[in-house]
Motif scaffolding. Sequence first.
Motif, PDB file in Angstrom:
ATOM      1  N   ARG A 145     133.002 128.870 109.878  1.00 29.52           N
ATOM      2  CA  ARG A 145     134.317 128.233 109.689  1.00 29.52           C
ATOM      3  C   ARG A 145     134.488 127.792 108.243  1.00 29.52           C
ATOM      4  NH1 ARG A 145     134.646 123.458 112.884  1.00 29.52           N
ATOM      5  NH2 ARG A 145     132.488 123.697 113.539  1.00 29.52           N
TER       6      ARG A 145
ATOM      7  N   GLU B 104     132.748 115.337 110.842  1.00 27.44           N
ATOM      8  CA  GLU B 104     133.095 116.682 110.401  1.00 27.44           C
ATOM      9  C   GLU B 104     134.603 116.692 110.199  1.00 27.44           C
ATOM     10  OE1 GLU B 104     132.531 121.369 111.563  1.00 27.44           O
ATOM     11  OE2 GLU B 104     133.018 119.952 113.118  1.00 27.44           O
TER      12      GLU B 104
ATOM     13  N   ARG C   3     123.879 122.795 107.212  1.00 29.02           N
ATOM     14  CA  ARG C   3     124.156 123.772 106.156  1.00 29.02           C
ATOM     15  C   ARG C   3     125.366 123.409 105.328  1.00 29.02           C
ATOM     16  NH1 ARG C   3     123.342 129.559 108.263  1.00 29.02           N
ATOM     17  NH2 ARG C   3     124.141 129.926 106.176  1.00 29.02           N
ATOM     18  N   ILE C   4     126.173 122.496 105.819  1.00 29.81           N
ATOM     19  CA  ILE C   4     127.289 122.030 104.994  1.00 29.81           C
ATOM     20  C   ILE C   4     126.847 120.722 104.335  1.00 29.81           C
ATOM     21  CG2 ILE C   4     129.677 121.230 105.028  1.00 29.81           C
ATOM     22  CD1 ILE C   4     130.004 123.033 107.520  1.00 29.81           C
TER      23      ILE C   4
ATOM     24  N   LEU D 273     135.787 122.650 104.752  1.00 30.58           N
ATOM     25  CA  LEU D 273     135.221 121.932 105.889  1.00 30.58           C
ATOM     26  C   LEU D 273     134.225 120.959 105.283  1.00 30.58           C
ATOM     27  CD1 LEU D 273     135.393 122.119 109.013  1.00 30.58           C
ATOM     28  CD2 LEU D 273     133.397 123.586 108.936  1.00 30.58           C
TER      29      LEU D 273
ATOM     30  N   MET E  82     125.927 119.783 116.663  1.00 29.47           N
ATOM     31  CA  MET E  82     126.870 120.612 115.889  1.00 29.47           C
ATOM     32  C   MET E  82     126.135 121.783 115.256  1.00 29.47           C
ATOM     33  SD  MET E  82     130.130 120.218 114.074  1.00 29.47           S
ATOM     34  CE  MET E  82     130.323 119.680 115.736  1.00 29.47           C
ATOM     35  N   ASN E  83     126.692 122.971 115.460  1.00 29.32           N
ATOM     36  CA  ASN E  83     126.074 124.162 114.881  1.00 29.32           C
ATOM     37  C   ASN E  83     126.093 124.089 113.360  1.00 29.32           C
ATOM     38  OD1 ASN E  83     125.645 125.304 117.333  1.00 29.32           O
ATOM     39  ND2 ASN E  83     127.588 126.415 117.349  1.00 29.32           N
ATOM     40  N   GLY E  84     125.002 124.448 112.757  1.00 29.78           N
ATOM     41  CA  GLY E  84     124.965 124.585 111.301  1.00 29.78           C
ATOM     42  C   GLY E  84     125.288 123.310 110.574  1.00 29.78           C
TER      43      GLY E  84
ATOM     44  N   PRO F 259     130.708 129.040 114.722  1.00 29.95           N
ATOM     45  CA  PRO F 259     129.735 128.164 114.055  1.00 29.95           C
ATOM     46  C   PRO F 259     130.317 127.531 112.784  1.00 29.95           C
ATOM     47  CG  PRO F 259     128.778 130.330 114.524  1.00 29.95           C
ATOM     48  CD  PRO F 259     130.231 130.425 114.843  1.00 29.95           C
ATOM     49  N   ALA F 260     129.822 126.343 112.459  1.00 29.31           N
ATOM     50  CA  ALA F 260     130.395 125.569 111.360  1.00 29.31           C
ATOM     51  C   ALA F 260     130.350 126.323 110.032  1.00 29.31           C
ATOM     52  CB  ALA F 260     129.675 124.225 111.240  1.00 29.31           C
ATOM     53  N   GLU F 261     129.223 126.977 109.756  1.00 30.96           N
ATOM     54  CA  GLU F 261     129.147 127.627 108.431  1.00 30.96           C
ATOM     55  C   GLU F 261     130.124 128.789 108.329  1.00 30.96           C
ATOM     56  OE1 GLU F 261     125.261 128.914 110.523  1.00 30.96           O
ATOM     57  OE2 GLU F 261     126.717 127.308 110.615  1.00 30.96           O
TER      58      GLU F 261
END
Lengths: 140, 419, 495
Positions: free
Chosen positions: C396, B104, B6-7, B111, B1-3, C392-394
């Motif tokens: 979003r 996710e 970072r979450i 998110l 999963m991208n990034g 990309p998740a960030e």
Amino acid sequence: MSAREFTCVVCPNGCSIVVEVDDDETPVVAKVRGNVCKRGEEWARQEVENPLRTIASSVSVSGGDFPLASVRTTRPIPLGKIRDVMETIRQVTLAAPVEIGDVVLVSPAGCDTEVIATRGVGSASRDVRRAAKAKGGMKE
Amino acid sequence: MNGRERIPAEHRSVVVVGGGPAGLAAAIAAKEHGCDDVLLVERDHILGGILNQCIHDGFGLHTFKEALSGPEYADRFIRKLRGLHIETAEGTIVLSLSPDRVLEVSTRGALRRIEADAVVLAMGCRERTRGAISIPGRRPSGVYTAGAAQNFMNLENIMVGRNVAILGSGDIGLIMARRMTLEGARVEAVFEILPYSSGLPRNIQQCLNDYNIPLFLNTTVTEILGAGRLEGIKVAQVGSDRAPICDTERFVPCDTLLLSVGLIPENELTREAGVAIDPVTSGAVVDDRFMTSVPGIFSCGNVLHVHDLVDWVSVEAAQAGAFAAEYAGSGRRTAERTISVVPGAGVRYTLPQALSGDQACTLSLRVQEPWRDRSVVVTDNGREVARKRMMRLHPAEMIRLDIAVEALSGCSSLEVSVG
Amino acid sequence: MVRMYDVLVVGGGVVGCSVARELSRFSLRTAVLEKELDVGLGTSCRNSGVLHAGFNYAPGSTRALLDVQGNRMMDDLCRDLKVKIKRIGKLTVAFDDEEVAELHRLKEQGEVNGVPGLELVGHDRMQTIQHGVEGVLALYSPSSSIISPYGLTIGLAENALANGAHFHLGQRVTSIASQERGGWAVTTASGDRFSAAVLVNAAGLFAADVCRMAGITEHEIYPCRGEYYVLDRRLDGIVKTLVYPVPKKNSPGLGIHLTPTVDGNLLVGPSAEYLDDPEDCACSRDVMKDLRREAHHLMPEIHVTDYIRSFSGIRAKQTPPSVGGNKDFVVEDRKDVKGFINLLGIESPGLTSAPAIAAMVRAMVEHHLPLAPNPTFNPVRPGSALLFSDRPAEERADLIAQNPDYGEIICRCEKITKQEIIDAVRNPLGARTMVSIKYRARASMGRCQGGFCIPRIVRILRNEFGWSTADFLKRSTSSPLFVGTVRPGGEGTER
């Protein structure tokens, strides 16, 4: 004299029951066979002589977060009365909020039952009402 | 999963995915079995799942000894859930699930990334569509899955049509035949490709026979006609190979075709997490704790295998929820699987597919075709372990068979068959 | 009232929209008349979505010229219009000596046509390009690509609109008359009247009918249907390159094959079957059976649950079944009928050729009308080619924090958000059918085929846009979704 076949719905055994019926204006059960238990016979007899049904439908709700509240009869009603009861249900409009179990009708079409709400409907939030008035993207 | 990093991740003990009957029961049981940190995630804005649109009665006969409607049945569980102060996230959907149980999750405004000790999958199933069964013809409007039509009628106050034909005699199709009739539509007929109905006898009687709606067995839809709105269908009888017999083809005028042609467990998330799937049930392979092949991921309800009675969904899900809580609270200890369970003659599938042997269990199974006066027999390398005599065995009706823990001692490989 | 234009384009398919977009570079009054309620609802949305390299067409032919040119224009065009394109290349595979010889011929022909990067590859190299491909020799064409065909059509139309072109949807042309003082008077089925100095016939399957209205009788269109299956995205990534058999002489198509789509599905098809009705987009039992058999042969791992939908599209062929094969595109500025630009028989590779056709039409229009540049022309369409869920998740997370509607998933199979649905509903062309929303937002194109999202989309449209049950159309005014309400009231604003 005629024979009617049923799959018994009383228990998962699902007996194939044959009911011999004297067909006059009102059918009278002459003989029940194929059932394993007494409850099956009673059920089959009932199915021929006076079948009873619970019915479910919906009534309009104004000012709610859903346009309908589902309803059902609390007791089974005669099969032949379903259309009359449906007609009564169609006339009802409730105002939100509606609580589950609210009595919507008493003795509809003379039947010995109540009709109750089976789902709650909250009052429409102000957001929904405002959005409903905004016609952006509405069809021309 | 991208990034993904970072979450920031939240940590939860048990996350239940889905707030229908299975998810509700699982979350309640997890809490009742000592887990204080349960989160239930539901993609809709209200809990209850498909029960919200199932306004007919007949739910809860086993659990509550009452014939409730779907919303009432759900409401009993929702009240209990609220009473236990279980946290719920409505309007929230799980976008992905990793084998190490990181979810996710997308919701209005955020998110989220959640790391869970245990995950209970309770996403339910979806309906098979026209595309999935390859009905030839044009693509007019007026062709709906029965469940979508039920949603429109019962939740959105929308009539989808006036002259209705129904393909498939599953319970949803039968229920919709009655529902549309009561609201003034004319239901021409129900067509079933099999030589028997896949609906409950009670529904055949009360949804079709009561309203003189004919049921044609061994019959299927061969063509859909209409350039704009549906104008009619062609139907034909099928042979023993289920292929249409040309000279039996006839035209049935209708403006609406409802499809009630089967349900598919919705296991895309499950697959993504690397969980082994049983090709027959299209659900996860589980053990007697409802744990899948991926440790800490549990599965129950219609996402595991399609049920016919919601009561058994609740029973099964409560067990799954309890075991998920036990797993999360025990430092993620897994039970050893010592016994395999496979379907034998006459049995389409049986579940769970593996047992630990250290506890009593209930097998859920379906037979391949209807029988009367037969037994379901469980053997271990040829030795009989359990037997259940039944007057009526039907593919449409799930069979449950209890096996005591004593009977499992010394077993290694169980086969379940119709004898 | 007569609506007056400089150029009227009849037909809002990919060709008509390309022409409108090209002409919007200039200070011309241009309008597109489209009989359907949205652009691209004919053959343009019902094809393989493949950009062809251009080696299959005879050197010197219009098709060869336009295809190679069009293919070359696509990267810039898709970047500007936010259209999905993937340059995945193609292997045309030979199995015997005869086919090998044909491959050598195709390579030479392609090179004469100006096709870039053609290469004959042996078995080992084939395997590195696409694992599992059989055959003795293949022609590799790196410029063969896949694209979203409806995405391109919509992108062209929206950009044309933004640059001043007009789109009249639901306007079926019924008569065309030359005016005494020059130019054309056009009437539509709804009784509306239009006029223009130049008429561009981009009517696809109906191009011969439009010709006849203008007194041109020598053309005939023979509809030839191709059926497809759409496969579940579960199989995404297995087919990395287009793989085609060597084309058969006089075959109306290129043979049944697997085509990946830019959205991750696989297509099986197309078949080829001549028919009378140019709108009979049905699927037939026998062809569907053939396609399933062929698909299983091509990819044994296809499971019965992977078939999620079937559809068919119709080729506008100029050759009857007795002749077969293909005829060259008609792209002509009629000398005998002044101001009538005829684009006819634009079957495959029409999608690839569309931008090059448009450039050719622009040069033709210049013979009739002065072309002054449109000073405000902007080739760039706002937005992104990516779905929200592909970002990309960030990114979003940030967007969801700013706009909660990005956090609400409406189509679970394709993970389409509420904001994407709202954007689709508010599309600049004003297209308001359910397929319009589908082609723009991709909602309902997944494995559940809308079972989950359509009730939710309906709810959004009723509650937030005030639609009533009668407003919901699948594709046309004759395809209503609903017949009314269960109980009175509860419609849109009444709630």
